[in-house]
Design an enzyme around this catalytic site. Structure first.
Site, PDB file in Angstrom:
ATOM      1  N   SER A 166       0.797  -1.221   0.000  1.00 40.68           N
ATOM      2  CA  SER A 166       0.000   0.000   0.000  1.00 40.68           C
ATOM      3  C   SER A 166       0.833   1.276   0.000  1.00 40.68           C
ATOM      4  O   SER A 166       0.332   2.330  -0.380  1.00 40.68           O
ATOM      5  CB  SER A 166      -0.948   0.000   1.197  1.00 40.68           C
ATOM      6  OG  SER A 166      -0.264  -0.286   2.393  1.00 40.68           O
TER       7      SER A 166
ATOM      8  N   HIS B 262      -5.420  -3.890  -1.919  1.00 48.18           N
ATOM      9  CA  HIS B 262      -5.226  -2.891  -2.972  1.00 48.18           C
ATOM     10  C   HIS B 262      -5.311  -3.484  -4.368  1.00 48.18           C
ATOM     11  O   HIS B 262      -5.147  -2.769  -5.355  1.00 48.18           O
ATOM     12  CB  HIS B 262      -3.886  -2.175  -2.801  1.00 48.18           C
ATOM     13  CG  HIS B 262      -3.952  -1.040  -1.832  1.00 48.18           C
ATOM     14  ND1 HIS B 262      -4.569   0.145  -2.135  1.00 48.18           N
ATOM     15  CD2 HIS B 262      -3.522  -0.930  -0.557  1.00 48.18           C
ATOM     16  CE1 HIS B 262      -4.499   0.961  -1.091  1.00 48.18           C
ATOM     17  NE2 HIS B 262      -3.862   0.323  -0.119  1.00 48.18           N
TER      18      HIS B 262
ATOM     19  N   LYS C 114     -12.099  -0.344  -0.534  1.00 47.79           N
ATOM     20  CA  LYS C 114     -11.279   0.417  -1.482  1.00 47.79           C
ATOM     21  C   LYS C 114     -11.979   0.449  -2.842  1.00 47.79           C
ATOM     22  O   LYS C 114     -12.944   1.185  -2.990  1.00 47.79           O
ATOM     23  CB  LYS C 114      -9.868  -0.151  -1.492  1.00 47.79           C
ATOM     24  CG  LYS C 114      -9.173   0.163  -0.162  1.00 47.79           C
ATOM     25  CD  LYS C 114      -7.754  -0.314  -0.045  1.00 47.79           C
ATOM     26  CE  LYS C 114      -7.122   0.282   1.202  1.00 47.79           C
ATOM     27  NZ  LYS C 114      -6.530  -0.734   2.097  1.00 47.79           N
TER      28      LYS C 114
HETATM   29  C1  LIG Z   1      -6.509  -0.851   3.552  1.00 49.21           C
HETATM   30  C2  LIG Z   1      -5.842  -2.143   3.802  1.00 49.21           C
HETATM   31  C3  LIG Z   1      -6.385  -3.051   4.710  1.00 49.21           C
HETATM   32  C4  LIG Z   1      -7.565  -2.715   5.555  1.00 49.21           C
HETATM   33  O1  LIG Z   1      -8.755  -2.673   4.837  1.00 49.21           O
HETATM   34  P1  LIG Z   1     -10.013  -1.903   5.469  1.00 49.21           P
HETATM   35  O2  LIG Z   1     -11.162  -2.515   4.779  1.00 49.21           O
HETATM   36  O3  LIG Z   1      -9.823  -0.453   5.183  1.00 49.21           O
HETATM   37  O4  LIG Z   1      -9.996  -2.184   6.933  1.00 49.21           O
HETATM   38  C5  LIG Z   1      -5.762  -4.281   4.839  1.00 49.21           C
HETATM   39  N1  LIG Z   1      -4.648  -4.588   4.144  1.00 49.21           N
HETATM   40  C6  LIG Z   1      -4.081  -3.720   3.278  1.00 49.21           C
HETATM   41  C7  LIG Z   1      -2.855  -4.118   2.514  1.00 49.21           C
HETATM   42  C8  LIG Z   1      -4.656  -2.466   3.097  1.00 49.21           C
HETATM   43  O5  LIG Z   1      -4.082  -1.605   2.258  1.00 49.21           O
END
Ligand SMILES: *Cc1c(COP(=O)(O)O)cnc(C)c1O
Length: 398
Positions: A184, A212, A243
């Site tokens: 990320s 992602h 996301k």
């Molecule tokens: C954003 C993210 C999460 C968490 O996801 P949410 O649904 O926002 O809690 C988990 N792992 C990675 C790699 C992320 O980028």
């Protein structure tokens, strides 16, 4: 009466962050989250969301949410295992399992809960976790909660991961090899084929966090496992609904036994209330949109290539990103925050990220391109980056 403040140390710490220029003030979003949004009273080009496909405002998702709220109310009333499993929750899990072409799926309240809840549920103190050093915080927390022994390997170093597995092969305990699919902070892709091979060789469980890459990589956004065509070798696929899917939640895909086990033992599933019906319904609609409107993903990648190519051409260091996540390296945390503030003043929102989120000296402004940014918006953003970058002396000499 004792009038001392036992929380004084928090204020002291805050003050030192303010002095260091690394204090994070929350920007308040006053509009929808979209390519252009209003924050703190200013209309800006929004390069700081994970709304890759523009689904936060898709009419079909909004309609599904409204209809579900009207029909089923705004809350589920309980955790999944008590009385909070609604038809919509089961439909969503079946829909995702079909989409990912796996036996079964469980949906959590967030991607964070999915990672932390799963790792902590399936491993114990006798077990081993082999984890990429840049894995997401939710994976790290899950590893700690599990009490398993944690072996961190250098970023994307599959040979080192294999070596650790080899050393552990004579001992006891279950082994979990775990990696983000797309990282990320840097936007690079995990070396999944090599990791899967190592896991297979030593009988380790292979788990990939595709937060992602859900909706971004693979056929109609099926993720990195699909991208690399590795369906047999990955036992646990985590994805997020927060996301590209545009709503909220996380999910775990795998065998029927894995999912049934998580229904029995994953603590966020057992001890935290399930999604409101509107959230589940909007997510369901999102998977239809992914399959019906593949042009969104194509547009995302066209925009990504365009934006990155032009940032590079203007002399910015954008690292090794292979995805829409575009880090613009600036050195120190303070510079990253100053850069971000200056961009905002010129009408572009991109997040400044520094230590401890990323290593010291690797501070950056992170820009995330989406499918819904117009060419004119990308051009304007590039202009602003160049203008501010030049003013701050951040451009490489040509
Ligand atoms: C954003 C993210 C999460 C968490 O996801 P949410 O649904 O926002 O809690 C988990 N792992 C990675 C790699 C992320 O980028």
């Amino acid at each position: 009466m004792n009038t001392s403040n036992p929380l004084k140390y928090l204020g002291d710490q805050l003050e030192s962050w303010r002095t260091a220029g690394t204090f994070q003030r929350l920007r308040v979003l006053e509009s929808v989250s979209a390519a252009r949004s209003r924050f703190d009273g200013y209309d800006v080009i929004n390069l700081a969301s994970n709304n890759y496909l523009g689904l936060t405002t898709h009419p079909k998702l909004i309609e599904a949410a409204i209809e579900a709220a009207g029909q089923y109310g705004v809350g589920s009333g309980a955790v999944r295992t008590i009385s909070g499993t609604m038809t919509l929750h089961m439909q969503l899990e079946e829909r995702i399992a079909r989409f990912k072409n796996v036996e079964a799926c469980v949906v959590f309240q967030s991607g964070f809960a999915a990672n932390a809840g799963t790792v902590a549920a399936i491993l114990g103190s006798e077990d081993h976790i082999i984890s990429d050093e840049l894995n997401h915080a939710s994976i790290i927390d899950g590893c700690r909660l599990s009490k398993a022994k944690i072996h961190v390997f250098p970023h994307k170093d599959a040979a080192k991961a294999e070596e650790i597995l080899r050393q552990l092969s004579t001992g006891s305990g279950h082994k979990l090899l775990i990696s983000d699919g797309v990282f990320s902070m840097d936007g690079d892709i995990a070396p999944l084929p090599a990791l899967v091979k190592a896991a297979e060789q030593y009988g380790a469980i292979m788990m990939v966090d595709d937060a992602h890459s859900s909706g971004v990589l693979g056929r109609t956004g099926r993720g990195t496992v699909d991208h690399f065509d590795l369906h047999e070798g990955v036992h646990i696929q985590v994805g997020t609904l927060s996301k590209a899917i545009g709503v909220l939640g996380g999910y775990v895909c795998g065998s029927r036994d894995l999912i049934e086990f998580l229904y029995q033992r994953a603590r966020p599933f057992l001890f935290s209330t399930s999604h409101p019906p509107a959230v589940a319904a909007a997510c369901l609609a999102a998977f239809d949109v992914l399959e019906e409107e593949p042009e969104r993903i194509k547009q995302l990648w066209d925009n990504t290539k365009y934006f990155k190519q032009h940032l590079k051409a203007r002399g910015f260091d954008i690292g090794v990103s292979e995805t829409p996540i575009t880090p613009v390296f600036v050195g120190e945390a303070k510079t990253a925050h100053q850069f971000s503030v200056a961009l905002f003043e010129e009408g572009v929102l991109a997040t400044g990220i520094g230590y401890p989120t990323v290593p010291e000296g690797k501070a950056r402004v992170r820009a995330i391109v989406t499918a819904t940014h117009s060419r004119a918006e990308l051009d304007r953003a590039l202009e602003v980056f160049a203008l501010v970058g030049k003013r701050m002396g951040l451009l490489k000499a040509a």
